[in-house]
Design a protein around this motif. Structure first.
Motif, PDB file in Angstrom:
ATOM      1  N   PRO A  85       0.773  -1.242   0.127  1.00  0.00           N
ATOM      2  CA  PRO A  85       0.016   0.038   0.063  1.00  0.00           C
ATOM      3  C   PRO A  85       1.066   1.222  -0.031  1.00  0.00           C
ATOM      4  CG  PRO A  85      -0.843  -1.357   1.540  1.00  0.00           C
ATOM      5  CD  PRO A  85       0.470  -1.917   1.066  1.00  0.00           C
ATOM      6  N   SER A 103       0.077  -0.672  -7.071  1.00  0.00           N
ATOM      7  CA  SER A 103      -0.703  -1.188  -8.058  1.00  0.00           C
ATOM      8  C   SER A 103      -0.436  -2.463  -8.669  1.00  0.00           C
ATOM      9  CB  SER A 103      -0.575  -0.033  -9.406  1.00  0.00           C
ATOM     10  OG  SER A 103       0.681  -0.082  -9.815  1.00  0.00           O
ATOM     11  N   THR A 151      -3.721  -4.424 -10.068  1.00  0.00           N
ATOM     12  CA  THR A 151      -4.822  -4.068  -9.125  1.00  0.00           C
ATOM     13  C   THR A 151      -5.910  -3.301  -9.410  1.00  0.00           C
ATOM     14  OG1 THR A 151      -3.529  -2.556  -7.741  1.00  0.00           O
ATOM     15  CG2 THR A 151      -3.301  -4.786  -6.931  1.00  0.00           C
ATOM     16  N   THR A 152      -5.866  -3.194 -10.890  1.00  0.00           N
ATOM     17  CA  THR A 152      -6.915  -2.067 -11.257  1.00  0.00           C
ATOM     18  C   THR A 152      -8.296  -2.603 -11.716  1.00  0.00           C
ATOM     19  OG1 THR A 152      -5.803  -2.280 -13.367  1.00  0.00           O
ATOM     20  CG2 THR A 152      -5.096  -0.717 -12.466  1.00  0.00           C
ATOM     21  N   ALA A 157      -8.257  -6.461  -7.729  1.00  0.00           N
ATOM     22  CA  ALA A 157      -8.730  -5.230  -7.324  1.00  0.00           C
ATOM     23  C   ALA A 157      -9.313  -5.302  -5.923  1.00  0.00           C
ATOM     24  CB  ALA A 157      -9.546  -4.444  -8.370  1.00  0.00           C
ATOM     25  N   ALA A 160      -6.835  -6.087  -3.212  1.00  0.00           N
ATOM     26  CA  ALA A 160      -6.042  -4.687  -2.957  1.00  0.00           C
ATOM     27  C   ALA A 160      -6.745  -3.822  -2.040  1.00  0.00           C
ATOM     28  CB  ALA A 160      -5.652  -4.480  -4.280  1.00  0.00           C
ATOM     29  N   SER A 161      -8.086  -3.684  -2.303  1.00  0.00           N
ATOM     30  CA  SER A 161      -8.699  -2.869  -1.165  1.00  0.00           C
ATOM     31  C   SER A 161      -9.123  -3.520  -0.005  1.00  0.00           C
ATOM     32  CB  SER A 161     -10.068  -2.563  -1.901  1.00  0.00           C
ATOM     33  OG  SER A 161     -10.854  -3.516  -2.268  1.00  0.00           O
TER      34      SER A 161
END
Length: 337
Positions: A85, A103, A151-152, A157, A160-161
């Protein structure tokens, strides 16, 4: 169970070995080196959530190296996912380098060689998942190791969140922790399926097929247990009930029906065994995991086309064993339907 292990800060006078052991608790056994040979200031918080371990590592410039190990048959390989992060690392896997920043989500095999080089302060979130929990063999684990995912979008993704929030220093109640762990296993399984791109013709050889085989073997070994259910199977394999049902959507039967059919098949064999002549039908049903005699009789008739008593009488007649009245029945066991 959710177990919070606040590893606490480590300062340079405590040595690189101790800091390396903290990294090992969070991710995998490693050695750590720094420019001045002193351990960096740092902090590690580790959560054990069911089958998985989620950790947050906060520290400064260093190089972390995992040396390869030889697996024994008893070893449990882990799939390690690494997210940054804050800050970044140069991840070296085999002969290639990847710059891993906020990312990028890295996937790694816990037993294989790699290195992470940090040039400055960073926060790393590490997720360790047993390969068996996501249906990965050692060979399949090796095929996804070293993958760097953006991680888009997609499941990467979501992870990652989600992952940074899971490492809350306050910890989680046991029941919440178990559910969080199951959710993470589901997400990682989806991630593997998403990026391994299995051919629909050969999906039985992939992670889903491996999980189906393990569940079937588990039913074979536990069908006598009256508490065996889709819920208990999901818990034993560290996956959610919803995911278990989704995995079996392509199969010819649901998990619940597989359990019942296995019990009915075994009860038919038990009823036909001459050595079980003195054992009541109800006792045979209980031996095979049934708890309700009426339900057992209805299910048995539906599968085999006759009642359990009729099945037993026909089996004994076929083998020359008299029935309850001392007479021989005239019909032989049916082949079942």
């Amino acid at each position: 169970m959710s177990l919070l292990l606040p590893a606490g800060p480590v300062h340079d006078e405590e040595g690189l070995a101790r800091w390396g052991s903290r990294w090992g608790d969070a991710a995998m056994p490693v050695s750590v080196t720094t420019a001045d040979g002193r351990a960096p200031d740092g902090d590690v918080v580790i959560h054990r959530l069911g089958a998985v371990t989620v950790s947050a590592v906060v520290s400064g410039a260093q190089r972390v190296t995992r040396v390869p190990v030889r697996r024994s048959g008893a070893d449990e390989p882990d799939l390690v996912l690494l997210l940054h992060p804050h800050g970044s690392a140069t991840y070296r896997w085999r002969d290639g380098d990847v710059l891993a920043g906020p990312s990028v989500l890295l996937m790694h095999d816990s037993a294989q060689r790699c290195s992470l080089s940090y040039e400055g302060p960073f926060t790393a979130v590490v997720l360790r998942v047993p390969a068996r929990a996501v249906g990965l063999s050692a060979e399949q684990l090796g095929s996804v190791a070293g993958t760097a995912l953006p991680t888009t979008n997609g499941t990467a993704a979501l992870l990652a969140s989600f992952l940074p929030a899971v490492t809350s220093p306050a910890g989680w109640a046991p029941r919440v922790g178990e559910r969080l762990g199951a959710a993470l296993v589901d997400l990682v399984t989806l991630l593997v399926l998403e990026h391994s791109a299995p051919d629909p013709e050969t999906v039985q050889d992939g992670p889903r097929g491996e999980l189906v085989r393990r569940v079937r073997a588990y039913i074979d070994g536990h069908y006598r247990d009256p508490s065996l259910s889709p819920e208990s199977i999901a818990r034993a394999h560290h996956i959610s009930l919803r995911y278990l049902h989704r995995v079996f959507e392509a199969e010819e039967s649901t998990v619940g029906r597989l359990i019942q059919r296995r019990r009915l098949e075994e009860s038919a064999r038990e009823l036909a065994r001459p050595g079980r002549r003195a054992v009541t039908v109800t006792a045979v049903a209980q031996l095979c995991g049934f708890t309700n005699a009426a339900h057992f009789s209805r299910a048995f008739r539906q599968l085999h086309g006759c009642s359990p008593l009729e099945w037993r009488s026909r089996a004994f007649a076929a083998s020359g064993v008299p029935n309850e009245a001392g007479r021989f029945a005239v019909r032989r066991p049916t082949a079942g339907r």
